[in-house]
Scaffold this motif. Sequence first.
Motif, mmCIF file in Angstrom:
data_model
loop_
_atom_site.group_PDB
_atom_site.id
_atom_site.type_symbol
_atom_site.label_atom_id
_atom_site.label_comp_id
_atom_site.label_asym_id
_atom_site.label_seq_id
_atom_site.Cartn_x
_atom_site.Cartn_y
_atom_site.Cartn_z
ATOM 1 N N MET A 1 32.649 73.275 68.252
ATOM 2 C CA MET A 1 33.592 72.303 67.687
ATOM 3 C C MET A 1 32.859 71.385 66.692
ATOM 4 S SD MET A 1 35.097 69.058 67.797
ATOM 5 C CE MET A 1 34.904 68.064 69.253
ATOM 6 N N ILE A 2 33.521 71.117 65.611
ATOM 7 C CA ILE A 2 32.932 70.230 64.592
ATOM 8 C C ILE A 2 33.808 68.981 64.475
ATOM 9 C CG2 ILE A 2 32.359 69.987 62.139
ATOM 10 C CD1 ILE A 2 31.558 72.964 62.190
ATOM 11 N N LEU A 3 33.207 67.840 64.729
ATOM 12 C CA LEU A 3 33.933 66.568 64.670
ATOM 13 C C LEU A 3 33.607 65.887 63.345
ATOM 14 C CD1 LEU A 3 35.629 64.535 66.440
ATOM 15 C CD2 LEU A 3 33.436 63.402 66.879
ATOM 16 N N THR A 4 34.622 65.569 62.570
ATOM 17 C CA THR A 4 34.356 64.856 61.315
ATOM 18 C C THR A 4 34.808 63.400 61.438
ATOM 19 O OG1 THR A 4 36.454 65.272 60.160
ATOM 20 C CG2 THR A 4 34.755 67.000 60.021
ATOM 21 N N VAL A 5 34.042 62.526 60.800
ATOM 22 C CA VAL A 5 34.326 61.092 60.819
ATOM 23 C C VAL A 5 34.549 60.653 59.374
ATOM 24 C CG1 VAL A 5 33.470 58.842 61.593
ATOM 25 C CG2 VAL A 5 32.653 60.947 62.711
ATOM 26 N N THR A 6 35.657 59.983 59.128
ATOM 27 C CA THR A 6 35.978 59.526 57.765
ATOM 28 C C THR A 6 36.191 58.020 57.819
ATOM 29 O OG1 THR A 6 37.140 61.634 57.449
ATOM 30 C CG2 THR A 6 37.479 59.942 55.765
ATOM 31 N N PRO A 7 35.138 57.229 57.525
ATOM 32 C CA PRO A 7 35.281 55.775 57.673
ATOM 33 C C PRO A 7 36.293 55.156 56.704
ATOM 34 C CG PRO A 7 32.956 56.409 57.486
ATOM 35 C CD PRO A 7 33.775 57.620 57.159
ATOM 36 N N ASN A 8 36.550 55.829 55.569
ATOM 37 C CA ASN A 8 37.461 55.275 54.561
ATOM 38 C C ASN A 8 38.451 56.369 54.131
ATOM 39 O OD1 ASN A 8 38.524 53.380 52.803
ATOM 40 N ND2 ASN A 8 36.855 53.524 51.305
ATOM 41 N N PRO A 9 39.426 56.676 55.009
ATOM 42 C CA PRO A 9 40.328 57.794 54.704
ATOM 43 C C PRO A 9 41.277 57.439 53.558
ATOM 44 C CG PRO A 9 41.078 56.651 56.650
ATOM 45 C CD PRO A 9 39.780 56.009 56.264
ATOM 46 N N SER A 10 42.051 58.415 53.134
ATOM 47 C CA SER A 10 42.977 58.158 52.024
ATOM 48 C C SER A 10 44.191 59.067 52.120
ATOM 49 C CB SER A 10 42.283 58.406 50.676
ATOM 50 O OG SER A 10 41.821 59.743 50.608
ATOM 51 N N LEU A 11 45.256 58.628 51.472
ATOM 52 C CA LEU A 11 46.328 59.546 51.113
ATOM 53 C C LEU A 11 45.976 59.976 49.701
ATOM 54 C CD1 LEU A 11 49.372 57.474 52.415
ATOM 55 C CD2 LEU A 11 48.536 59.627 53.367
ATOM 56 N N ASP A 12 45.858 61.258 49.477
ATOM 57 C CA ASP A 12 45.512 61.747 48.135
ATOM 58 C C ASP A 12 46.788 62.181 47.421
ATOM 59 O OD1 ASP A 12 42.810 61.359 48.521
ATOM 60 O OD2 ASP A 12 42.249 63.401 47.944
ATOM 61 N N ARG A 13 47.098 61.509 46.339
ATOM 62 C CA ARG A 13 48.266 61.896 45.543
ATOM 63 C C ARG A 13 47.751 62.633 44.318
ATOM 64 N NH1 ARG A 13 53.382 61.342 45.692
ATOM 65 N NH2 ARG A 13 53.528 59.872 47.397
ATOM 66 N N THR A 14 48.249 63.840 44.110
ATOM 67 C CA THR A 14 47.784 64.652 42.974
ATOM 68 C C THR A 14 48.939 64.905 42.016
ATOM 69 O OG1 THR A 14 46.142 65.726 44.386
ATOM 70 C CG2 THR A 14 46.680 66.839 42.325
ATOM 71 N N TYR A 15 48.739 64.522 40.765
ATOM 72 C CA TYR A 15 49.716 64.789 39.701
ATOM 73 C C TYR A 15 49.131 65.832 38.759
ATOM 74 C CZ TYR A 15 51.828 60.231 40.910
ATOM 75 O OH TYR A 15 52.414 59.172 41.548
ATOM 76 N N ALA A 16 49.908 66.872 38.479
ATOM 77 C CA ALA A 16 49.483 67.830 37.448
ATOM 78 C C ALA A 16 50.297 67.553 36.185
ATOM 79 C CB ALA A 16 49.722 69.256 37.925
ATOM 80 N N LEU A 17 49.608 67.549 35.060
ATOM 81 C CA LEU A 17 50.293 67.305 33.791
ATOM 82 C C LEU A 17 49.561 68.031 32.662
ATOM 83 C CD1 LEU A 17 49.866 63.430 33.149
ATOM 84 C CD2 LEU A 17 48.410 64.781 34.587
ATOM 85 N N ALA A 18 50.283 68.322 31.602
ATOM 86 C CA ALA A 18 49.701 69.143 30.538
ATOM 87 C C ALA A 18 48.548 68.431 29.859
ATOM 88 C CB ALA A 18 50.780 69.512 29.527
ATOM 89 N N GLY A 19 48.646 67.117 29.718
ATOM 90 C CA GLY A 19 47.576 66.359 29.062
ATOM 91 C C GLY A 19 47.824 64.876 29.272
ATOM 92 N N ILE A 20 46.744 64.110 29.442
ATOM 93 C CA ILE A 20 46.905 62.665 29.646
ATOM 94 C C ILE A 20 46.809 61.962 28.295
ATOM 95 C CG2 ILE A 20 45.935 60.613 30.748
ATOM 96 C CD1 ILE A 20 44.643 62.498 32.807
ATOM 97 N N ARG A 21 47.744 61.058 28.060
ATOM 98 C CA ARG A 21 47.653 60.212 26.864
ATOM 99 C C ARG A 21 47.464 58.772 27.341
ATOM 100 N NH1 ARG A 21 51.740 63.637 26.313
ATOM 101 N NH2 ARG A 21 53.214 61.995 26.858
ATOM 102 N N PHE A 22 46.276 58.232 27.102
ATOM 103 C CA PHE A 22 45.995 56.867 27.564
ATOM 104 C C PHE A 22 46.802 55.868 26.734
ATOM 105 C CE2 PHE A 22 42.500 59.182 29.353
ATOM 106 C CZ PHE A 22 42.433 58.624 30.631
ATOM 107 N N GLY A 23 47.264 54.809 27.375
ATOM 108 C CA GLY A 23 48.044 53.789 26.682
ATOM 109 C C GLY A 23 49.486 54.205 26.461
ATOM 110 N N GLU A 24 49.917 55.333 27.090
ATOM 111 C CA GLU A 24 51.307 55.791 26.930
ATOM 112 C C GLU A 24 51.873 56.149 28.290
ATOM 113 O OE1 GLU A 24 52.023 58.884 24.101
ATOM 114 O OE2 GLU A 24 50.337 58.262 22.859
ATOM 115 N N LEU A 25 53.188 56.354 28.349
ATOM 116 C CA LEU A 25 53.814 56.863 29.571
ATOM 117 C C LEU A 25 53.501 58.354 29.703
ATOM 118 C CD1 LEU A 25 55.818 56.767 31.999
ATOM 119 C CD2 LEU A 25 57.585 57.380 30.351
#
Length: 314
Positions: A1-25
């Motif tokens: 058995m392998i026990l993992t400890v995550t002191p700072n867990p997260s909800l990971d939200r992943t967005y896929a998009l064709a390209g990021i434009r900074f300073g825009e929607l």
Amino acid sequence: MILTVTPNPSLDRTYALAGIRFGELNRADTDTLEASGKGVNVARTLLAAGVRTGVVLPAGGPEGAQLNALLDAEGLTHRIVPTGTPVRTNVTLLEPGRTTKVNAPGHPLTPADADALVAAVENLALGADWVVCSGSLPPGTPAELIGRVVEAGRRSGAQTAVDASGAALVAAAEAGPDLLAPNVEELAELTARAFPPGGRPLVRAALDAAHSLAADTGGGVLVSLGPDGAVWVDAENALHGVAPPVTPVNTAGAGDALLAGWLAGGPDPALRLRTAVSWGTAACLLASTAGDVAATADPQRVQILDLGVPATGP
Ligand SMILES: O=P(O)(O)OC[C@@]1(O)O[C@H](CO)[C@@H](O)[C@@H]1O
């Protein structure tokens, strides 16, 4: 058995998009949410490969409840140490061929939260083969927590592994776990060395730094080198593993898959490294942060080179 400890867990939200434009929607094409943090990813990857795992993490607030529900839904055995603060949300932006991450700092653990986390680790580690502590520490949390987790695992008779950065990596190195798993940037910072950008010079420099780190910790060191693969160094071995290049879909979580593959890979360091590099490579081709990489990984395509243990000075 392998026990993992995550002191700072997260909800990971992943967005896929064709390209990021900074300073825009920007509008995302897809939106996914995963229970995450590095230790959770390691456990999910191992469980998908049929390895028995347990997950320990501190969590609170509505996001903590959501994380709990997600872990329940996927059947990942877990123990949540309740805190009065919410779980952070980290964001991954996927463009074709490029992964961008924005990680929230997380919320401080109180001394009582930290004590409860260590107590939970000590309890659950009884009978575990490994205790693996992965990821950042929440802000304001003393780095010594890593040493306490390593000690708790050791007291329970487990082998110990740490994937951490910054002050937590320094504390981890001092605790002397059986395995340290920094990436190349973390190794450069820890050993105060500058590394060449890539290729054989990078592999050689990483190997030398890992060798001196392994001599200090008395354990093994697994360094992820991104497209240049990974090196494994311990007192008897200095190995480099590299897979044929791929066009990555999502590089977030590749280091966690690498570590999971090493843990699952068997008693022989070369076989462990082969499995690790193939899992890390397969993880880059998943759209999610962690998942069943063992199903698609191709260990036979990983080239293992024995670089020879560097001579130690007088
Ligand atoms: O902020 P940390 O704890 O260093 O890393 C957290 C994190 O980036 O690591 C995983 C990928 O390795 C992600 O699932 C998660 O968002």
